[in-house]
Motif scaffolding. Structure first.
Motif, PDB file in Angstrom:
ATOM      1  N   ALA A 116      -2.836  -0.065   7.522  1.00  0.00           N
ATOM      2  CA  ALA A 116      -3.209  -1.401   7.973  1.00  0.00           C
ATOM      3  C   ALA A 116      -4.704  -1.672   7.860  1.00  0.00           C
ATOM      4  O   ALA A 116      -5.111  -2.825   7.759  1.00  0.00           O
ATOM      5  CB  ALA A 116      -2.763  -1.605   9.418  1.00  0.00           C
ATOM      6  N   SER A 117      -5.528  -0.626   7.865  1.00  0.00           N
ATOM      7  CA  SER A 117      -6.976  -0.846   7.806  1.00  0.00           C
ATOM      8  C   SER A 117      -7.372  -1.360   6.424  1.00  0.00           C
ATOM      9  O   SER A 117      -6.768  -1.034   5.420  1.00  0.00           O
ATOM     10  CB  SER A 117      -7.736   0.435   8.132  1.00  0.00           C
ATOM     11  OG  SER A 117      -7.622   1.352   7.085  1.00  0.00           O
ATOM     12  N   ARG A 118      -8.381  -2.164   6.416  1.00  0.00           N
ATOM     13  CA  ARG A 118      -8.862  -2.760   5.161  1.00  0.00           C
ATOM     14  C   ARG A 118     -10.251  -2.256   4.800  1.00  0.00           C
ATOM     15  O   ARG A 118     -10.990  -2.915   4.099  1.00  0.00           O
ATOM     16  CB  ARG A 118      -8.894  -4.282   5.280  1.00  0.00           C
ATOM     17  CG  ARG A 118      -7.568  -4.897   5.583  1.00  0.00           C
ATOM     18  CD  ARG A 118      -6.686  -4.863   4.378  1.00  0.00           C
ATOM     19  NE  ARG A 118      -5.448  -5.574   4.672  1.00  0.00           N
ATOM     20  CZ  ARG A 118      -4.348  -5.400   4.003  1.00  0.00           C
ATOM     21  NH1 ARG A 118      -4.303  -4.545   3.028  1.00  0.00           N
ATOM     22  NH2 ARG A 118      -3.276  -6.069   4.304  1.00  0.00           N
ATOM     23  N   ASN A 119     -10.625  -1.092   5.285  1.00  0.00           N
ATOM     24  CA  ASN A 119     -11.931  -0.507   4.982  1.00  0.00           C
ATOM     25  C   ASN A 119     -11.822   0.321   3.709  1.00  0.00           C
ATOM     26  O   ASN A 119     -11.161   1.346   3.688  1.00  0.00           O
ATOM     27  CB  ASN A 119     -12.412   0.373   6.136  1.00  0.00           C
ATOM     28  CG  ASN A 119     -12.604  -0.431   7.393  1.00  0.00           C
ATOM     29  OD1 ASN A 119     -12.924  -1.610   7.324  1.00  0.00           O
ATOM     30  ND2 ASN A 119     -12.412   0.188   8.532  1.00  0.00           N
ATOM     31  N   ARG A 132       0.333   4.431  10.119  1.00  0.00           N
ATOM     32  CA  ARG A 132       0.352   2.983  10.336  1.00  0.00           C
ATOM     33  C   ARG A 132      -1.076   2.429  10.354  1.00  0.00           C
ATOM     34  O   ARG A 132      -1.374   1.420   9.711  1.00  0.00           O
ATOM     35  CB  ARG A 132       1.066   2.659  11.641  1.00  0.00           C
ATOM     36  CG  ARG A 132       1.157   1.177  11.950  1.00  0.00           C
ATOM     37  CD  ARG A 132       1.747   0.900  13.324  1.00  0.00           C
ATOM     38  NE  ARG A 132       2.960   1.637  13.597  1.00  0.00           N
ATOM     39  CZ  ARG A 132       4.179   1.280  13.191  1.00  0.00           C
ATOM     40  NH1 ARG A 132       4.331   0.194  12.473  1.00  0.00           N
ATOM     41  NH2 ARG A 132       5.234   2.009  13.501  1.00  0.00           N
ATOM     42  N   HIS A 133      -1.976   3.113  11.064  1.00  0.00           N
ATOM     43  CA  HIS A 133      -3.364   2.666  11.142  1.00  0.00           C
ATOM     44  C   HIS A 133      -4.047   2.765   9.773  1.00  0.00           C
ATOM     45  O   HIS A 133      -4.772   1.857   9.370  1.00  0.00           O
ATOM     46  CB  HIS A 133      -4.129   3.495  12.176  1.00  0.00           C
ATOM     47  CG  HIS A 133      -5.568   3.141  12.262  1.00  0.00           C
ATOM     48  ND1 HIS A 133      -6.013   1.950  12.793  1.00  0.00           N
ATOM     49  CD2 HIS A 133      -6.669   3.795  11.847  1.00  0.00           C
ATOM     50  CE1 HIS A 133      -7.317   1.894  12.704  1.00  0.00           C
ATOM     51  NE2 HIS A 133      -7.749   3.013  12.136  1.00  0.00           N
ATOM     52  N   ALA A 134      -3.814   3.850   9.052  1.00  0.00           N
ATOM     53  CA  ALA A 134      -4.448   4.039   7.742  1.00  0.00           C
ATOM     54  C   ALA A 134      -3.985   2.974   6.747  1.00  0.00           C
ATOM     55  O   ALA A 134      -4.787   2.474   5.952  1.00  0.00           O
ATOM     56  CB  ALA A 134      -4.134   5.430   7.205  1.00  0.00           C
ATOM     57  N   ARG A 171       0.843  -1.196   0.000  1.00  0.00           N
ATOM     58  CA  ARG A 171       0.000   0.000   0.000  1.00  0.00           C
ATOM     59  C   ARG A 171       0.873   1.239   0.000  1.00  0.00           C
ATOM     60  O   ARG A 171       1.959   1.244   0.578  1.00  0.00           O
ATOM     61  CB  ARG A 171      -0.870   0.062   1.268  1.00  0.00           C
ATOM     62  CG  ARG A 171      -1.775  -1.123   1.475  1.00  0.00           C
ATOM     63  CD  ARG A 171      -3.061  -0.947   0.682  1.00  0.00           C
ATOM     64  NE  ARG A 171      -3.986  -2.022   0.963  1.00  0.00           N
ATOM     65  CZ  ARG A 171      -4.145  -3.071   0.178  1.00  0.00           C
ATOM     66  NH1 ARG A 171      -3.449  -3.201  -0.912  1.00  0.00           N
ATOM     67  NH2 ARG A 171      -5.014  -4.005   0.489  1.00  0.00           N
ATOM     68  N   TYR A 215      -0.900   7.406  12.944  1.00  0.00           N
ATOM     69  CA  TYR A 215      -2.041   7.576  12.035  1.00  0.00           C
ATOM     70  C   TYR A 215      -1.750   6.900  10.694  1.00  0.00           C
ATOM     71  O   TYR A 215      -2.600   6.205  10.143  1.00  0.00           O
ATOM     72  CB  TYR A 215      -2.330   9.065  11.840  1.00  0.00           C
ATOM     73  CG  TYR A 215      -3.378   9.329  10.796  1.00  0.00           C
ATOM     74  CD1 TYR A 215      -4.724   9.100  11.056  1.00  0.00           C
ATOM     75  CD2 TYR A 215      -3.016   9.787   9.528  1.00  0.00           C
ATOM     76  CE1 TYR A 215      -5.698   9.325  10.092  1.00  0.00           C
ATOM     77  CE2 TYR A 215      -3.977  10.016   8.563  1.00  0.00           C
ATOM     78  CZ  TYR A 215      -5.302   9.785   8.839  1.00  0.00           C
ATOM     79  OH  TYR A 215      -6.249   9.995   7.878  1.00  0.00           O
TER      80      TYR A 215
END
Length: 65
Positions: free
Chosen positions: A53-56, A49-51, A17, A47
């Protein structure tokens, strides 16, 4: 990244990604590791890292994935 912009090329794998902020690549998720492309604050790093890793994904984008 790397073809249009200077820097290392990111392999085109479904698990990789690239996170863009205002049209500029800021972080990459490659082989389950977040790599920053430019310096940032620790809060921004979390932020990013979270963005990455999220699969939404938005409904319209899911059709292409």
């Amino acid at each position: 990244v790397g073809i249009i912009l200077p820097g290392k090329k990111i392999p085109s794998l479904a698990s990789n990604r690239i996170l863009f902020e205002n049209g500029v690549p800021v972080a990459v998720l490659e082989k389950d590791e977040v790599k920053l492309l430019q310096p940032c604050l620790e809060s921004e790093h979390e932020y990013y890292r979270h963005a990455l890793a999220s699969r939404n994904f938005p409904t319209l984008l899911r059709a292409y994935l």
